[in-house]
Design a protein around this motif. Structure first.
Motif, short mmCIF file in Angstrom:
data_model
loop_
_atom_site.label_atom_id
_atom_site.label_comp_id
_atom_site.label_asym_id
_atom_site.label_seq_id
_atom_site.Cartn_x
_atom_site.Cartn_y
_atom_site.Cartn_z
N PHE A 1 -3.86 32.71 -1.45
CA PHE A 1 -3.69 31.61 -0.51
C PHE A 1 -3.07 32.19 0.76
O PHE A 1 -1.90 32.56 0.79
CB PHE A 1 -2.81 30.51 -1.11
CG PHE A 1 -3.51 29.74 -2.19
CD1 PHE A 1 -4.44 28.76 -1.88
CD2 PHE A 1 -3.28 30.01 -3.53
CE1 PHE A 1 -5.12 28.06 -2.88
CE2 PHE A 1 -3.94 29.32 -4.54
CZ PHE A 1 -4.86 28.34 -4.21
N TYR B 1 -0.61 31.59 -10.48
CA TYR B 1 -2.02 31.86 -10.15
C TYR B 1 -2.33 33.36 -10.31
O TYR B 1 -2.32 33.85 -11.43
CB TYR B 1 -2.32 31.29 -8.76
CG TYR B 1 -3.73 31.49 -8.24
CD1 TYR B 1 -4.84 31.29 -9.04
CD2 TYR B 1 -3.94 31.85 -6.91
CE1 TYR B 1 -6.13 31.46 -8.54
CE2 TYR B 1 -5.22 32.01 -6.40
CZ TYR B 1 -6.32 31.83 -7.22
OH TYR B 1 -7.57 32.01 -6.70
N ALA C 1 0.63 36.52 -6.66
CA ALA C 1 0.86 37.10 -5.33
C ALA C 1 2.36 37.21 -5.00
O ALA C 1 2.81 38.23 -4.45
CB ALA C 1 0.15 36.26 -4.26
N ASP D 1 1.81 30.69 -15.55
CA ASP D 1 0.70 29.82 -15.13
C ASP D 1 -0.05 29.38 -16.39
O ASP D 1 -0.20 30.16 -17.34
CB ASP D 1 -0.25 30.56 -14.19
CG ASP D 1 -1.16 29.60 -13.45
OD1 ASP D 1 -1.00 29.46 -12.21
OD2 ASP D 1 -2.03 28.97 -14.09
N VAL D 2 -0.52 28.15 -16.38
CA VAL D 2 -1.16 27.60 -17.57
C VAL D 2 -2.60 28.10 -17.75
O VAL D 2 -3.16 28.04 -18.84
CB VAL D 2 -1.07 26.04 -17.54
CG1 VAL D 2 -2.06 25.48 -16.53
CG2 VAL D 2 -1.26 25.44 -18.91
N ASP E 1 1.29 29.71 -19.93
CA ASP E 1 1.85 28.50 -20.55
C ASP E 1 2.11 27.45 -19.47
O ASP E 1 2.12 27.77 -18.27
CB ASP E 1 3.18 28.84 -21.26
CG ASP E 1 3.50 27.82 -22.36
OD1 ASP E 1 2.83 26.77 -22.45
OD2 ASP E 1 4.45 28.08 -23.13
N ASP F 1 5.76 26.92 -6.70
CA ASP F 1 4.65 26.61 -5.79
C ASP F 1 3.56 25.85 -6.54
O ASP F 1 2.46 26.37 -6.77
CB ASP F 1 4.12 27.93 -5.18
CG ASP F 1 3.00 27.69 -4.18
OD1 ASP F 1 3.00 26.62 -3.54
OD2 ASP F 1 2.12 28.56 -4.06
N PRO G 1 0.65 22.96 -7.47
CA PRO G 1 -0.41 22.25 -6.73
C PRO G 1 0.06 20.82 -6.45
O PRO G 1 1.01 20.35 -7.08
CB PRO G 1 -1.58 22.25 -7.72
CG PRO G 1 -0.96 22.41 -9.07
CD PRO G 1 0.32 23.15 -8.89
N1 SAH Z 1 1.69 30.14 -6.33
C1 SAH Z 1 0.31 30.55 -6.33
C2 SAH Z 1 -0.64 29.41 -6.08
C3 SAH Z 1 -0.52 28.29 -7.06
S1 SAH Z 1 -2.02 27.45 -7.30
C4 SAH Z 1 0.09 31.67 -5.33
O1 SAH Z 1 1.03 32.07 -4.65
O2 SAH Z 1 -1.00 32.19 -5.22
C5 SAH Z 1 -1.56 26.37 -8.57
C6 SAH Z 1 -1.55 27.02 -9.93
O3 SAH Z 1 -0.82 26.13 -10.78
C7 SAH Z 1 -2.90 27.18 -10.58
O4 SAH Z 1 -3.11 28.54 -10.87
C8 SAH Z 1 -2.83 26.35 -11.87
O5 SAH Z 1 -3.43 26.97 -12.98
C9 SAH Z 1 -1.34 26.25 -12.07
N2 SAH Z 1 -0.83 25.09 -12.84
C10 SAH Z 1 -1.11 23.79 -12.68
N3 SAH Z 1 -0.38 23.03 -13.52
C11 SAH Z 1 0.42 23.88 -14.22
C12 SAH Z 1 1.40 23.71 -15.21
N4 SAH Z 1 1.74 22.50 -15.65
N5 SAH Z 1 2.02 24.80 -15.71
C13 SAH Z 1 1.69 26.04 -15.25
N6 SAH Z 1 0.77 26.25 -14.30
C14 SAH Z 1 0.13 25.20 -13.78
#
Ligand code: SAH
Length: 411
Positions: A205, A231, A234, A251-252, A279, A301, A303
């Motif tokens: 991103f 994700y 990064a 990340d899940v 997870d 960070d 979504p």
């Molecule tokens: N921080 C990342 C971008 C996050 S994108 C970066 O710097 O590139 C959002 C991520 O949240 C996605 O990969 C998605 O799989 C994850 N996600 C969404 N809900 C989640 C949850 N409840 N637990 C863990 N990860 C989650």
């Protein structure tokens, strides 16, 4: 291109558009007449038929199109788009010349005068993102204008509008040469593996560039770092390169493990020595609390919206709770990097979430620094919600409760 059709704007919205607000809201016009006619050029006029602007009809999450010119006689053609691009690229001159950064945004929708489309640069390749069928109708003129304006290796695209669930494999290539992926790009000297042909996301991103740099250069040395919603990791890679003693990425999504290992590998960091947890973050909070794990730096960070098997997360509704759980596993004098890309609330509201979470956990805090979108993600003051990114670095101090005050005072 077809001639614009005259469309009357309702008075309340006409006022707003005249002041330069670029988004055509759903209620602004009687758009039922336009149904099914995305890509139609509109000549917007007020009740008295006074000209307001030239726009196009295109359905997005918010709004039904964008005003793209305030000149009544503007011809919307390849030359028009080329002018917009050249102006935008001129503003990114310094980034084009920077050998340490080879991936950034070169055109940012309404911030560069044309809502509904963004273009990113990845080391010689361009990635166009189309946010409505409406703007996609101008594809030929836009792609031609882009090709004429830049030296490119290849051009890719992503359609970010509803195509009735269809995703056609290899649908992303437009013209030029095909890249070999992963493509390795640089950001302030750090490598990233990106894929321009692999579903909705590329692996990075680009809007967090400044935040990643701050974390790497000023917050990671000797720190135990937790990266939530990681994700491709990064932030973790930047923390590791900045001297973190350990990074934990959570990340899940199953893909996150191999994606994160790959980002470490392209930076010659041994990913096997870092922790990568696949997870739900809310499970991880419980696990960390049970094990008594605490961190010096936590990056949050999420979504704006996410559905997992167990729950639905909405940044607007659940950020305070997320912060509360984070505070519990952050060391005294540790730092939380709270980030959101939700345009459903502004910075003021975001800080209220922070304040509420700290109050609830009886935590004293200091805001160390704040970030919004970087300059290559141009925004306009006329459309503040376009500056969606909000990042706050919060230092956590636990409050000394009244009962533990010294029993006597030394004079
Ligand atoms: N921080 C990342 C971008 C996050 S994108 C970066 O710097 O590139 C959002 C991520 O949240 C996605 O990969 C998605 O799989 C994850 N996600 C969404 N809900 C989640 C949850 N409840 N637990 C863990 N990860 C989650």
């Amino acid at each position: 291109m077809t001639k614009p059709i005259d469309i009357k704007v309702k008075p309340k919205y006409a006022m707003k558009l005249k002041k330069g607000y670029p988004l055509i809201e759903k209620e602004a016009i009687d758009h039922k007449k336009l149904l099914g006619d995305e890509g139609r050029l509109l000549k917007l006029v007020d009740e008295r038929n006074t000209f307001i602007g030239i726009g196009y009809y295109g359905l997005q999450n918010k709004g039904i199109g964008w005003v793209i010119s305030q000149k009544e006689n503007e011809i919307i053609n390849k030359a028009f788009f080329a002018r917009k691009f050249q102006e935008a690229f001129e503003k990114r001159k310094a980034l084009f010349a920077d050998n340490d950064t080879t991936a950034f945004r070169v055109f940012n929708g309404e911030g560069d005068g044309l809502g509904g489309i963004t273009i990113d640069y990845y080391d010689g390749f361009y990635m166009i993102q189309w946010y409505s069928k409406g703007i996609y109708c101008f594809r030929e003129a836009i792609v031609d204008a882009l090709c004429d304006s830049v030296d490119y290796k290849g051009i890719y695209e992503k359609k970010r509008f509803d195509q009735k669930g269809q995703y056609v494999e290899d649908d992303d290539f437009v013209t030029g040469e095909r890249g070999t992926f992963p493509l390795i790009v640089k950001e302030n000297g750090v490598n990233f593996a990106v894929y321009l042909n692999d579903g909705a996301m590329t692996g990075i991103f680009l809007d967090q560039r400044e935040v990643r740099k701050a974390i790497r250069t000023r917050y990671s040395k000797g720190a135990e770092v937790l990266n939530m919603f990681s994700y491709t990791g990064a932030f973790s890679v930047n923390a590791a390169l900045g001297g973190a003693t350990m990074t934990t990425s959570v990340d899940v999504a199953n893909r996150s493990r191999s994606k994160t290992l790959e980002q470490f590998a392209v930076n010659e960091v041994d990913g096997e020595k870092q922790q990568i947890v696949v997870d739900d973050v809310f499970q991880y909070f419980k696990y960390a609390a049970r094990k008594g794990r605490v961190f010096d730096l936590v990056v949050l960070d999420p979504p704006s919206f996410a559905k997992t098997k167990k729950r639905t997360f909405s940044a607007a509704k659940d950020y305070t709770q997320l912060l509360q759980e984070t505070i519990e596993i952050t060391k005294n004098d540790g730092v939380i990097v709270a980030s959101t890309n939700s345009s459903a609330f502004d910075m003021r509201r975001f800080k209220q979430f922070i304040q509420a979470a700290c109050k609830e956990t009886k935590t004293d805090y200091t805001i160390l620094e704040e970030y919004r979108l970087p300059d290559d993600f141009q925004t306009t003051k006329l459309f503040p919600e376009g500056n969606y990114l909000k990042v706050v670095f919060i230092k956590i101090h636990s409050i000394v409760e009244m009962s533990v005050k010294p029993a006597f005072t030394v004079f």
